[in-house]
Design a protein around this motif. Structure first.
Motif, PDB file in Angstrom:
ATOM      1  N   GLU A 192     -13.999   1.463  -5.381  1.00 30.23           N
ATOM      2  CA  GLU A 192     -12.836   1.936  -6.443  1.00 30.23           C
ATOM      3  C   GLU A 192     -13.257   1.218  -7.628  1.00 30.23           C
ATOM      4  O   GLU A 192     -13.318   1.495  -8.915  1.00 30.23           O
ATOM      5  CB  GLU A 192     -11.776   1.034  -6.410  1.00 30.23           C
ATOM      6  N   GLN A 227      -5.347   6.016  -1.481  1.00 32.56           N
ATOM      7  CA  GLN A 227      -5.176   5.396  -1.730  1.00 32.56           C
ATOM      8  C   GLN A 227      -4.498   4.352  -1.972  1.00 32.56           C
ATOM      9  O   GLN A 227      -4.667   3.099  -2.395  1.00 32.56           O
ATOM     10  CB  GLN A 227      -4.919   5.880  -3.781  1.00 32.56           C
ATOM     11  N   ARG A 235      -7.189   2.314  -0.461  1.00 34.70           N
ATOM     12  CA  ARG A 235      -8.193   1.049  -1.164  1.00 34.70           C
ATOM     13  C   ARG A 235      -7.465  -0.331  -2.241  1.00 34.70           C
ATOM     14  O   ARG A 235      -8.442  -0.806  -2.267  1.00 34.70           O
ATOM     15  CB  ARG A 235      -8.944   2.638  -2.008  1.00 34.70           C
TER      16      ARG A 235
END
Length: 584
Positions: free
Chosen positions: A540, A93, A96
């Motif tokens: 995303e 994450q 991203r």
């Protein structure tokens, strides 16, 4: 009716070169997947490109430009950088999120509250664009929501002018309170503005956040939530150092003047018709429900151009991008004019980011205004509790007051019109913003955001009255698609990326979606740039937008080969904004 541009032009550019995104590309793997290469070869390619991704991540996360941009975007900045460095999972994450930050810095032109250089220029040069060096300067400002939280906590009674003065010059907060915590807070903001080292600025930024939190919570009840969750937003923002100045001239200036004249006369007639038709109390609904009907009716008239009237149309501020291979080609006349949003308000200097030149801009504006008594009539939503939303309106008040020679501003925010038999000019700004314009109440899908409709109006006017300019002008056309649905494992891996790329490339082909686009997934959110060679960014976007949701997209224009500002290796997205005054 004549329309003149104020000789005060802003060039806003992205904070990072567009080529930065290429560091995170998986283009080779995507080609293999599209060509149905064997799985082993594809997975090996994904691993190799992921190694390149990780190297780029490490290098770019150390760059001052990247750190300045992220620091201004998140109060959790240091936590994010640490976790970005420590996170080990594939396509995690934090990686991203990093790509999300970079797409913003590399494709969005600088706006208040975000990262990006700003240069102030003018009309008047021999070349179409002339860019020269200028001494650098930096500005640190308080976010409006943060000052609002401080004022409420300390029960400070700030006028609109005081509020915006403090936003732009935080040291003025000391004139309103002798609070020792405020003194420490202001000192830290001043220290931050003077620092150059990214590490030193990181430390000062953390101290600013802690000092702010102490002030904002001093008189806060435990159950009271102030400032709409200030934990999620930065307290200050920083304008990047300006190192350029520029001038617009010759052929490009003449074309801009023609655009101003055509659109200005269109707005003048729309303003007059709407003003005299308006009877309902719900002003906002009236404008949105009737704007398209009035507009389309005017465009069908043979003699639609507006003669002098006591109804003044709005000041308007166009965003225009220039598409050209380089500045030399641009100056030879080999360029396209890309019409962006048309702001029906004096947004050029209503933003604190232009505060350092605001007085000059207002003086230039007043010079262009008609030498007649003007009454200010504003129809817009009631936002009296939000000073930052009032700023464009307050700029109008100041302009009109100076034109009239008044010592004080004397118009209410929701002023009502004077007697219709008055000989005064009536200034009628249309508060449509990014709202939906409804074309027909029986056709629910036949509607459009005003930010898309108004540039298309200019294109239609050019086609009819200035075909030579119409050939060089374009509007980013909008299309609507439905997002795909895909399932992701808890831990992403190379096999998931292979499947994911295959699915979204098929979706893209079926829906004729270009490789580089801007997606709008919410009326209140800025468009998000997506490069389909960046799986992290694509993932995303689909996650943010949600599955099976209708989203609109426009092509990325000017594209990376048409961004003239920069050099042979690095180019920056840019756009110009200027302001046009009705001069009856």
């Amino acid at each position: 009716m004549k329309f003149e541009a104020v000789n005060f032009v802003v060039m806003r550019s992205a904070g990072l070169p567009i080529q930065t995104l290429k560091n995170f590309s998986f283009e080779k793997s995507i080609e293999l997947i599209k060509n149905n290469a064997e799985e082993k070869k594809v997975i090996e390619s994904i691993k190799n490109e992921n190694n390149s991704f990780c190297s780029a991540k490490e290098n770019i996360s150390k760059k001052r430009e990247f750190r300045d941009m992220v620091r201004a975007s998140s109060p959790q900045y240091n936590i994010f950088l640490r976790r970005l460095k420590e996170a080990k999972g594939f396509m995690n994450q934090y990686e991203r999120k990093m790509v999300l930050y970079i797409q913003r810095a590399a494709t969005k032109c600088g706006t208040a509250g975000s990262y990006g250089p700003v240069a102030i220029g003018c009309f008047g040069s021999e070349n179409n664009i002339e860019v020269t060096l200028e001494s650098a300067k930096n500005y640190v400002l308080l976010e409006g929501w943060a000052l609002d939280a401080i004022a409420k906590s300390l029960k400070l009674n700030l006028s609109e002018k005081e509020f915006h003065d403090i936003m732009e010059f935080p040291a003025k907060l000391l004139e309103k309170t002798g609070n020792s915590d405020v003194e420490k807070f202001v000192g830290l903001v001043n220290l931050y503005a003077a620092l150059e080292s990214p590490n030193a600025k990181d430390l000062a930024f953390e101290k600013i956040n802690r000092a702010f939190k102490k002030i904002a919570e001093q008189k806060k009840q435990r159950t009271e939530k102030i400032a709409g969750d200030y934990e999620s937003r930065a307290v200050i923002y920083e304008l990047a150092k300006r190192n350029r100045k520029f001038a617009i001239g010759s052929e490009l200036e003449r074309e801009i003047k023609r655009i101003n004249e055509l659109f200005g006369n269109y707005l003048a007639k729309v303003s007059e018709k709407l003003f005299f038709e308006k009877e309902q109390e719900n002003e906002e609904e009236f404008l949105f429900k009737n704007f398209a009907r009035v507009s389309e009716g005017i465009l069908k008239e043979k003699d639609w151009r507006k003669k002098n009237s006591r109804i003044l149309p709005p000041i308007f501020s166009p965003d225009i991008a220039i598409s050209a291979k380089n500045i030399d080609e641009l100056n030879k006349g080999k360029y396209k004019i890309v019409l962006g949003e048309i702001h029906v308000a004096p947004t050029l200097f209503s933003s604190p980011m232009y505060a350092f030149e605001r007085n000059r801009a207002i003086e230039e504006t007043v010079k262009k205004m008609p030498r007649k008594k003007i009454s200010l009539v504003i129809y817009s939503p009631n936002r009296e509790d939000n000073f930052t939303q009032q700023l464009p309106v307050n700029m109008l008040k100041e302009i009109v007051a100076k034109v009239n020679g008044d010592k004080e501003m004397c118009w209410a925010y929701r002023a009502k019109p004077e007697c219709r038999n008055s000989t005064s000019l009536l200034f009628f700004p249309l508060a449509i913003g990014r709202k939906l314009i409804f074309f027909d109440k029986h056709e629910k899908d036949f509607r459009m955001w005003s930010s898309e409709y108004l540039p298309q109006i200019i294109l239609r006017l050019l086609e009819k009255f200035a075909p030579e300019i119409h050939k060089k002008a374009e509007v980013r056309k909008t299309k609507i698609v439905e997002t795909p649905e895909f399932k992701a494992p808890k831990k992403l891996n190379e096999f998931f990326m292979k499947r994911f790329i295959g699915e979204y490339e098929k979706w893209r082909e079926e829906n004729n979606v270009p490789k580089h686009v801007f997606f709008r997934y919410s009326p209140v959110r800025q468009p998000l740039f997506v490069d389909f060679s960046l799986p992290h960014l694509v993932y995303e976007f689909f996650k943010i937008a949600g599955a099976k949701q209708k989203v609109s997209f426009t092509k990325f224009s000017p594209n990376e080969n048409e961004t003239w500002f920069g050099n042979s290796e690095e180019n920056f997205c840019t756009e110009f904004r200027y302001m046009v005054i009705p001069n009856a």
